[in-house]
Write an enzyme that holds these catalytic residues in place. Structure first.
Site: not given
Ligand code: BGC
Length: 733
Positions: A337, A343, A614, A635
């Protein structure tokens, strides 16, 4: 014959040195002249191997990230030329994804285990015909390395004054060797070196390096020290509104290098981790800070670049560049992501929405194939797909969201469209079937997917206050995706000449049930842009042209009522421009594409973005950041817009797998002046370009030999083109 690595043992330094990365060493007394030597090697953690002091191979973050309890890749290197009469193997192993903390916020423990381990086999064939295999076992020696700590989120602590001492023998770790598999994915390589653009002294007096581009990788630096000084490097993506260093959005990820120098000249780069950054703040730098002493090293999976786009619109070109960087920065062994905060996970939804764009920009076949095998390995018994793969969240309730889990059908189909590999498609059929079966059986209704726990139109701007989920009814999204996945499964089964009747009946019923439940008096029950996009684009009203037209008009009204701007999140955005084009409103799609006011793609470009954000408002018009809890500047999801540049602006759309036949239906727009793109398909290089001139548009095309293109120009020109180069000129007023 089975690879000799299966006869080796996993060896470790045990728990006692945690968190120091160990070195493992073996001196092999060569018995004669070597004809051929092959090193098969893998680790729990990430390894760097050296033979006689020379690094083996050019790969980083080896052996990559897979679902380690089920699949662990090993690498094979031809090391014949490295033995040179003697053979001292030293392998350092850092925590990597195996024993770093990870899998989200607040986790403290290693994702899979507590400490790293190594497994290797060196096969030697001598010129006299003899052969031997040296495997990892207790005879290998271990030492504490200079790397006192390494972590995916937290960086490295490295003490160059440490002198490794090999006093102990390795311990055997009992770890299932049957999980070992030969390398499947693309290797992570150093792709580019980026110079420091500027050294900034911030208003707070901090010394910050600006690389001018957000990259994923690491910084290599040189310094001259007296010895014992400790310097620190902190990574960040943006400066705050006052121009000071900022990385609160990394949340708990320390993303830091702490380096203790030895005396004299030296250089260093972290090898057991990576960072997502544009800025680096230097702390306690022990000597003069010079630009040439630092270089940003870009790391990503070594895919072949296949798609290129440019136009006469500078901001659009910057947006395209941001998409490409978004892919480079997030294709580091798994599709992540984001590359910076705590993450960096293989979120399935992000991968799903970006797959088409990704597979035009780069040849992703190997990359996704490896990851899809992990998706298959992690798929729950009942067919649910975990939210992240590899599944380090290990959510017992197998929480699984529509649009995220649909990666199981969307990505195999996109891969087939792009590369035409039937064998792979066949391999993915059980995954696709089980996923559709899950959607069918979850919830009370058979032909709708109701009541699941979904992310909805994640980050949609029509979200209620305090929520990340756009206001589109999650049941509508889930049922629409259920239909999409079922239709993709049908297409796949038909291509493979497998039985699809059951799914055809199912798709018909889903469509009927969908219309009944979510369309009342010719209107969707969810009056959002995203609801209209998925309903139209997935074909849920294809049997009712008037209704489709009406919903299309409504979509345009919603956009206009919002000041010609979008409101969509992760689910609606990827298909928004395609939907508008499909209903004959490419003009509106261009309006959204070229919109500069928030929210829009070019808003972030105007704010200086070098990757895709994002949130539409990761930084808002007043220069304020979205809260620190979820604000990545890298993102790739909204970068999915690039497939519209290739597919509509330049009009290249495959109509059969691997572009054996394709459409050339560009829709030019004067605001761009000119545009061109090329896609290096498996059937040859396709080119499409157009340019506005005096009273005319000049089109040029290149159709690879052996393929056929269906040309459709906006003036009504409709022709079939065989291999060759073509120019068309159409008059305009
Ligand atoms: C991520 C996203 C992901 C999402 C889903 C986030 O924390 O960074 O890109 O798809 O959570 O809830």
């Amino acid at each position: 014959m089975k690879n000799p690595i299966y006869s080796a043992s996993f060896i470790t330094a045990g728990k006692k040195w945690v968190p120091v990365s160990p070195y493992f060493k073996k001196n092999v007394a060569l018995r004669g002249e070597v004809r051929r030597a092959m090193l098969h090697i893998s680790s729990l953690g990430v390894f760097e191997a050296k033979i006689n002091g020379v690094r083996v191979g050019e790969d980083y973050m080896t052996p990559g990230w897979t679902s380690y309890y089920k699949r662990l890749q090993y690498f094979t290197y031809d090391v014949t030329d490295m033995l040179q009469g003697r053979c001292e193997i030293v392998v350092g192993v850092g925590n990597g994804w195996y024993s770093s903390r990870g899998g989200f916020i607040h986790t403290k423990d290693g994702m899979y285990g507590e400490f790293p381990a190594l497994i290797a086999a060196l096969e030697i064939e001598y010129k006299n015909g003899e052969a031997e295999t040296v495997v990892t076992d207790e005879s290998w020696l271990v030492a504490r390395s200079e790397c006192l700590f390494s972590g995916i989120y937290d960086g490295e602590i490295y003490d160059a004054t440490v002198v490794p001492v090999y006093e102990n023998n390795a311990e055997i770790l009992d770890f299932d060797k049957s999980v070992l598999i030969p390398l499947e994915g693309e290797c992570v390589r150093e792709a580019e070196r980026v110079a420091v653009k500027e050294i900034i002294i911030t208003p707070k007096g901090e010394t910050v390096l600006d690389f001018g581009q957000e990259i994923t990788g690491t910084v290599e630096f040189k310094l001259t020290a007296r010895g014992g000084e400790t310097v620190r490097l902190l990574h960040g993506e943006v400066l705050d509104s006052e121009g000071n260093f900022y990385n609160a959005n990394y949340r708990t990820a320390r993303s830091e290098i702490v380096y203790t120098a030895r005396a004299g000249e030296q250089s260093y780069k972290a090898i057991y981790t990576f960072f997502g950054f544009r800025y680096v703040k230097l702390l306690n730098w022990c000597c003069e800070v010079k630009r040439e002493d630092f270089v940003g090293i870009v790391l990503h999976s070594d895919m072949r670049r296949t798609g290129y786009f440019s136009s006469g619109h500078a901001k659009l070109n910057q947006l395209y560049s941001n998409v490409i960087w978004g892919q480079r920065d997030n294709f580091l062994d798994v599709p992540t992501d984001c590359p910076q905060r705590d993450e960096r996970l293989g979120w399935t939804g992000d991968a799903e929405v970006f797959a088409r764009t990704a597979s035009i920009n780069y040849d992703t076949e190997k990359f996704y194939t490896k990851w899809l095998r992990d998706v298959m390995a992690e798929q729950f018994e009942n067919g649910a797909i975990p939210r992240v793969v590899p599944d380090v969240l290990r959510d017992e309730k197998n929480q699984c969201s529509a649009a995220w889990g649909d990666a199981a059908c969307v990505i195999p189909w996109e891969l087939y469209l792009a590369y035409g590999n039937k064998r792979l498609l066949r391999e993915h059929i059980p995954l696709m079937k089980k996923w559709v079966g899950y959607q069918y059986s979850d919830g009370a209704e058979r032909y709708l997917w109701l009541g699941g726990k979904h992310f909805g139109d994640w980050l949609g701007l029509d979200a209620p206050v305090g929520s990340y989920k756009g206001s589109t009814d999650p049941d509508l999204i889930a049922s629409a995706y259920f239909y999409l996945s079922t239709t993709l499964l049908i297409k796949a089964l038909d291509v493979l000449e497998m039985k699809s009747e059951r799914y055809k009946r199912m798709a018909e019923r889903i469509r009927k049930a969908f219309q009944k439940r979510f369309i009342k008096r010719g209107r969707l029950t969810s009056n959002t842009q995203t609801a209209h996009v998925v309903t139209i684009h997935f074909g849920l009203v294809d049997d009712k042209p008037e209704l489709k037209e009406r919903l299309g008009r409504r979509l345009v009204e919603l956009i206009e009522a919002n000041g010609d701007r979008l409101q969509t999140g992760f689910v609606g955005t990827p298909y928004l421009l395609d939907t508008l084009t499909e209903i004959g409103r490419a003009d509106k799609a261009y309006t959204l594409l070229l919109q500069e006011k928030f929210p829009s793609w070019l808003f972030s470009v105007n704010m200086g973005a070098t990757t895709i954000w994002e949130h539409w408002d990761s930084v808002n018009e007043r220069g304020e950041m979205w809260s620190t809890d979820m604000n990545s500047f890298n993102h790739y999801a909204y970068g999915s817009v690039a497939s519209w540049l290739y597919g509509t602006v330049l009009g290249i759309k495959p109509t059969s797998p691997a572009y054996a036949t394709f459409e050339l239906s560009p829709i030019p727009n004067r605001a761009l002046g000119h545009a061109r793109c090329c896609i290096e398909t498996r059937s040859g290089t396709v080119r499409s370009a157009w340019a506005y001139g005096d009273g005319e548009i000049r089109y040029t095309f290149e159709v690879p030999e052996g393929t056929r293109a269906h040309l459709k120009l906006t003036d009504g020109t409709d022709r079939l083109l065989d291999g060759g180069k073509y120019t068309f000129i159409t008059p305009i007023d």
